[in-house]
Write a protein that holds these residues in place. Structure first.
Motif, PDB file in Angstrom:
ATOM      1  N   PRO A  49       3.029   6.080  -6.030  1.00  0.00           N
ATOM      2  CA  PRO A  49       2.168   5.213  -6.857  1.00  0.00           C
ATOM      3  C   PRO A  49       2.291   3.738  -6.543  1.00  0.00           C
ATOM      4  CG  PRO A  49       3.237   6.887  -8.217  1.00  0.00           C
ATOM      5  CD  PRO A  49       3.869   6.978  -6.844  1.00  0.00           C
ATOM      6  N   LYS A  50       3.412   3.338  -5.979  1.00  0.00           N
ATOM      7  CA  LYS A  50       3.569   1.915  -5.672  1.00  0.00           C
ATOM      8  C   LYS A  50       2.726   1.496  -4.473  1.00  0.00           C
ATOM      9  CE  LYS A  50       7.683   2.373  -2.713  1.00  0.00           C
ATOM     10  NZ  LYS A  50       9.099   1.969  -2.542  1.00  0.00           N
ATOM     11  N   HIS A  51       2.232   2.487  -3.723  1.00  0.00           N
ATOM     12  CA  HIS A  51       1.347   2.171  -2.589  1.00  0.00           C
ATOM     13  C   HIS A  51      -0.097   2.145  -3.102  1.00  0.00           C
ATOM     14  CE1 HIS A  51       4.303   2.519   0.711  1.00  0.00           C
ATOM     15  NE2 HIS A  51       4.916   3.339  -0.148  1.00  0.00           N
ATOM     16  N   VAL A  52      -0.615   0.949  -3.293  1.00  0.00           N
ATOM     17  CA  VAL A  52      -1.973   0.761  -3.837  1.00  0.00           C
ATOM     18  C   VAL A  52      -2.947   0.642  -2.681  1.00  0.00           C
ATOM     19  CG1 VAL A  52      -3.437  -0.681  -5.284  1.00  0.00           C
ATOM     20  CG2 VAL A  52      -1.014  -0.381  -5.859  1.00  0.00           C
ATOM     21  N   PHE A  53      -3.982   1.480  -2.710  1.00  0.00           N
ATOM     22  CA  PHE A  53      -4.962   1.485  -1.628  1.00  0.00           C
ATOM     23  C   PHE A  53      -6.249   0.769  -2.056  1.00  0.00           C
ATOM     24  CE2 PHE A  53      -2.302   5.247  -0.900  1.00  0.00           C
ATOM     25  CZ  PHE A  53      -1.895   5.016   0.406  1.00  0.00           C
ATOM     26  N   SER A  54      -6.903   0.150  -1.065  1.00  0.00           N
ATOM     27  CA  SER A  54      -8.179  -0.540  -1.318  1.00  0.00           C
ATOM     28  C   SER A  54      -9.023  -0.481  -0.055  1.00  0.00           C
ATOM     29  CB  SER A  54      -7.930  -1.997  -1.733  1.00  0.00           C
ATOM     30  OG  SER A  54      -7.319  -2.713  -0.671  1.00  0.00           O
ATOM     31  N   GLU A  55     -10.215  -1.087  -0.144  1.00  0.00           N
ATOM     32  CA  GLU A  55     -11.088  -1.144   1.026  1.00  0.00           C
ATOM     33  C   GLU A  55     -10.413  -1.931   2.130  1.00  0.00           C
ATOM     34  OE1 GLU A  55     -14.035   0.312   1.556  1.00  0.00           O
ATOM     35  OE2 GLU A  55     -13.825   1.320  -0.374  1.00  0.00           O
ATOM     36  N   PRO A  56     -10.697  -1.606   3.408  1.00  0.00           N
ATOM     37  CA  PRO A  56     -10.029  -2.297   4.529  1.00  0.00           C
ATOM     38  C   PRO A  56     -10.581  -3.695   4.767  1.00  0.00           C
ATOM     39  CG  PRO A  56     -11.582  -0.712   5.385  1.00  0.00           C
ATOM     40  CD  PRO A  56     -11.568  -0.511   3.899  1.00  0.00           C
ATOM     41  N   THR A  57     -10.201  -4.625   3.867  1.00  0.00           N
ATOM     42  CA  THR A  57     -10.564  -6.029   4.051  1.00  0.00           C
ATOM     43  C   THR A  57      -9.290  -6.822   4.267  1.00  0.00           C
ATOM     44  OG1 THR A  57     -10.439  -6.397   1.676  1.00  0.00           O
ATOM     45  CG2 THR A  57     -12.595  -5.791   2.562  1.00  0.00           C
ATOM     46  N   SER A  58      -9.440  -8.095   4.538  1.00  0.00           N
ATOM     47  CA  SER A  58      -8.252  -8.930   4.704  1.00  0.00           C
ATOM     48  C   SER A  58      -7.502  -9.011   3.379  1.00  0.00           C
ATOM     49  CB  SER A  58      -8.662 -10.332   5.168  1.00  0.00           C
ATOM     50  OG  SER A  58      -9.555 -10.898   4.228  1.00  0.00           O
ATOM     51  N   PHE A  59      -6.265  -9.443   3.397  1.00  0.00           N
ATOM     52  CA  PHE A  59      -5.432  -9.476   2.194  1.00  0.00           C
ATOM     53  C   PHE A  59      -5.686 -10.756   1.422  1.00  0.00           C
ATOM     54  CE2 PHE A  59      -3.011  -6.951   5.292  1.00  0.00           C
ATOM     55  CZ  PHE A  59      -2.884  -5.771   4.591  1.00  0.00           C
ATOM     56  N   PRO A  60      -6.630 -10.740   0.458  1.00  0.00           N
ATOM     57  CA  PRO A  60      -6.894 -11.970  -0.292  1.00  0.00           C
ATOM     58  C   PRO A  60      -5.774 -12.251  -1.275  1.00  0.00           C
ATOM     59  CG  PRO A  60      -8.204 -10.173  -1.170  1.00  0.00           C
ATOM     60  CD  PRO A  60      -7.493  -9.631   0.036  1.00  0.00           C
ATOM     61  N   GLU A  61      -5.637 -13.504  -1.637  1.00  0.00           N
ATOM     62  CA  GLU A  61      -4.575 -13.902  -2.549  1.00  0.00           C
ATOM     63  C   GLU A  61      -4.763 -13.310  -3.937  1.00  0.00           C
ATOM     64  OE1 GLU A  61      -1.775 -15.581  -2.051  1.00  0.00           O
ATOM     65  OE2 GLU A  61      -2.221 -15.544   0.089  1.00  0.00           O
ATOM     66  N   ASN A  62      -6.027 -13.085  -4.314  1.00  0.00           N
ATOM     67  CA  ASN A  62      -6.258 -12.582  -5.674  1.00  0.00           C
ATOM     68  C   ASN A  62      -5.894 -11.111  -5.816  1.00  0.00           C
ATOM     69  OD1 ASN A  62      -8.297 -11.377  -4.275  1.00  0.00           O
ATOM     70  ND2 ASN A  62      -9.976 -12.299  -5.451  1.00  0.00           N
TER      71      ASN A  62
END
Length: 533
Positions: free
Chosen positions: A124-137
């Protein structure tokens, strides 16, 4: 050099993407202009600047020189790349060839392709998202950890460390995915409501546009009728006053001729009297009494000359005046015609313009600017496709009739390929059942090559016009009585047929006009429409 090798050479070492506006440092290394400027901005306070690649130091902020050749190569390479590869982010663990990433792990700060995703931790600590750059927000501003939870009380996104504080406070926590799903449901409800409001607003706009169109058409019709009535009234008044003035002139001229004849007669008599007066005056000086007596008995004198009264004091010389009674009769006769026109002006609301609705006209129908004439055109007008528009050579009137008695007239330039009648607004706009009389929602008279028939609900009745052409028709409607009559209109009105029905919707006038480029096309023009008392 392979495409993969060339791509490696065209990648900026800072952003790892193909160069954008590449510039060169004195050491010879190239970077995107924005990338190297961002790096140099962070080094402004250090007192020394270094190249990110070779670490060469510069005592002053280095000048950036645009690398035109490299820029052209990068742009050309970008232009030949498949669309899905432009701006693509690649798997962190793939070496060569590079494979596009399908997901991003916020915890590992890594991009994963399908292959490496299968072996990645599903903790669960591995949070997945769309493959975009790592934004600060996407990271906690306090702990710099990936955001994984949402606190509904604070309306804030939390990392693992922030979560502990909220749990101690008893706040309701959700995973970011669950919170996002809940928000999306809310957004869906809001979107549906906004879409419904927008639809109602669009309907209102269309309704207002339709009303504005009807108002302008009605105003144009009223203006046209009033102008016609004004011209007719002026014409009748001019005829009236010219007639009265002519009668006054006729009487004055006739009396003048009579007076001139009398004056001429009296002028002759006056000259004779002058002559007699001269002769009598000479007798005053005659001394011989015998001569005086003899002259008095002569033919020169008459008994009337000695009488005190004469014909000039008699009644015939008292002249009559103009015959004002006859002038008044002429005026009254003319006023009756003027009053007929005045009555039309008074009853102007009985007349209305029956205008064509261009929003229903098929694309090969030409509708005149005054919306009263229609004919087939070889040109496709490419009007917007709407639910109201017919897919054949058909058009309806703007005005509809839902009560009362009315009649209107229509003229055809030719008797080939036309149909006129009335229909409900719910008539089909496509298919075989949309034409006049082919369905239960319309009634019409058709003309083809001097053959005529009435049609309703697919059934036909052959008719034979008296003049054989049926170039002018009158349609009578009695809505409450459920009667629609077709009449041949010439010097007189000849009844052709009356349909009887129980009308359940408003009725629009309907027109169908065919044609082709090899023959003269039929032109249909609407004449005046009148409400019958």
């Amino acid at each position: 050099m392979s495409s993969a090798d060339l791509r490696e050479e065209l990648n900026c070492s800072i952003c790892l993407s193909i160069y954008t506006d590449p510039v060169t440092l004195r050491c010879g290394h190239n970077f995107c202009q924005k990338c190297i400027n961002d790096v140099l901005d962070t080094q402004d306070g250090a007192g020394v600047y270094t190249c990110p690649d070779c670490r060469e130091e510069f005592m002053e902020r280095p000048m950036l020189r645009k690398n035109t050749t490299l820029s052209n190569i990068a742009q050309h390479f970008m232009s030949v790349l498949p669309n899905h590869e432009v701006g693509c982010i690649y798997c962190t663990y793939c070496d060569l060839p590079k494979v596009p990433a399908v997901i991003c792990c916020q915890h590992c700060e890594a991009f994963l392709c399908d292959h490496h995703l299968r072996f990645h931790s599903k903790s669960p600590k591995h949070v997945f998202s769309e493959p975009t750059s790592f934004p600060e927000n996407m990271r906690c501003s306090v702990h710099k950890k990936p955001l994984q939870y949402f606190c509904s009380v604070d309306s804030a996104c939390l990392c693992v460390l922030c979560k502990q504080d909220c749990e101690l406070s008893g706040h309701d926590l959700q995973s970011l995915d669950d919170a996002a799903k809940s928000k999306k449901k809310t957004f869906r409800n809001i979107y549906d409501k906004l879409s419904s409001k927008r639809g109602r607003a669009e309907e209102k706009i269309q309704s207002l546009k339709w009303h504005d169109k009807k108002i302008n058409a009605k105003a144009m019709g009223i203006t046209r009728r009033l102008n016609t009535m004004h011209i007719d009234m002026r014409k009748e008044l001019n005829v009236l006053f010219n007639g009265v003035l002519n009668e006054v002139s006729r009487q004055a001229e006739q009396m003048s001729l009579t007076l001139m004849d009398l004056i001429k007669h009296l002028e002759i008599e006056k000259d004779e009297l002058y002559s007699k007066m001269d002769h009598v005056g000479q007798l005053f000086n005659v001394i011989d009494p015998v001569m005086v007596i003899q002259e008095s008995k002569g033919n020169y004198f008459c008994k009337e000359d000695e009488e005190e009264d004469d014909e000039y004091d008699k009644e015939p010389y008292v002249m009559d005046d103009l015959d004002e009674g006859l002038i008044s009769e002429t005026l009254d006769a003319g006023l009756s015609n003027v009053m007929k026109v005045a009555q039309e002006v008074k009853d102007w609301r009985e007349y209305t313009d029956l205008l064509l609705d261009i929003d229903t006209a098929g694309n090969y129908l030409h509708v005149s600017e005054d919306l009263k004439t229609v004919y087939w055109s070889e040109k496709n007008w490419n009007r917007p496709e709407t639910p109201q528009r017919f897919q054949s050579f058909q058009v309806l009137s703007i005005k509809s009739f839902c009560s009362g008695r009315h009649h209107w007239e229509v003229e055809m330039s030719k008797s080939v390929g036309w149909a006129v009648g009335m229909c409900y607004p719910s008539i089909e706009r496509k298919g075989d059942l949309m034409v006049i009389g082919a369905n239960s929602k319309s009634w019409g008279l058709w003309g083809f090559n001097n053959k005529f028939f009435l049609r309703h609900d697919g059934k036909q009745i052959v008719v034979s016009p008296q003049n054989g052409s049926c170039r002018r028709l009158r349609i009578d409607l009695d809505y409450e009585a459920g009667q629609l009559s077709f009449n041949e209109r010439d010097d007189s009105v000849r009844h052709l047929h009356t349909f009887t029905a129980n009308f359940t919707e408003p009725l629009h006038a309907a027109f169908w006009v065919s044609g082709n480029k090899d023959q003269e096309n039929c032109v249909v023009r609407i004449k005046r429409c009148k409400k019958v008392k």
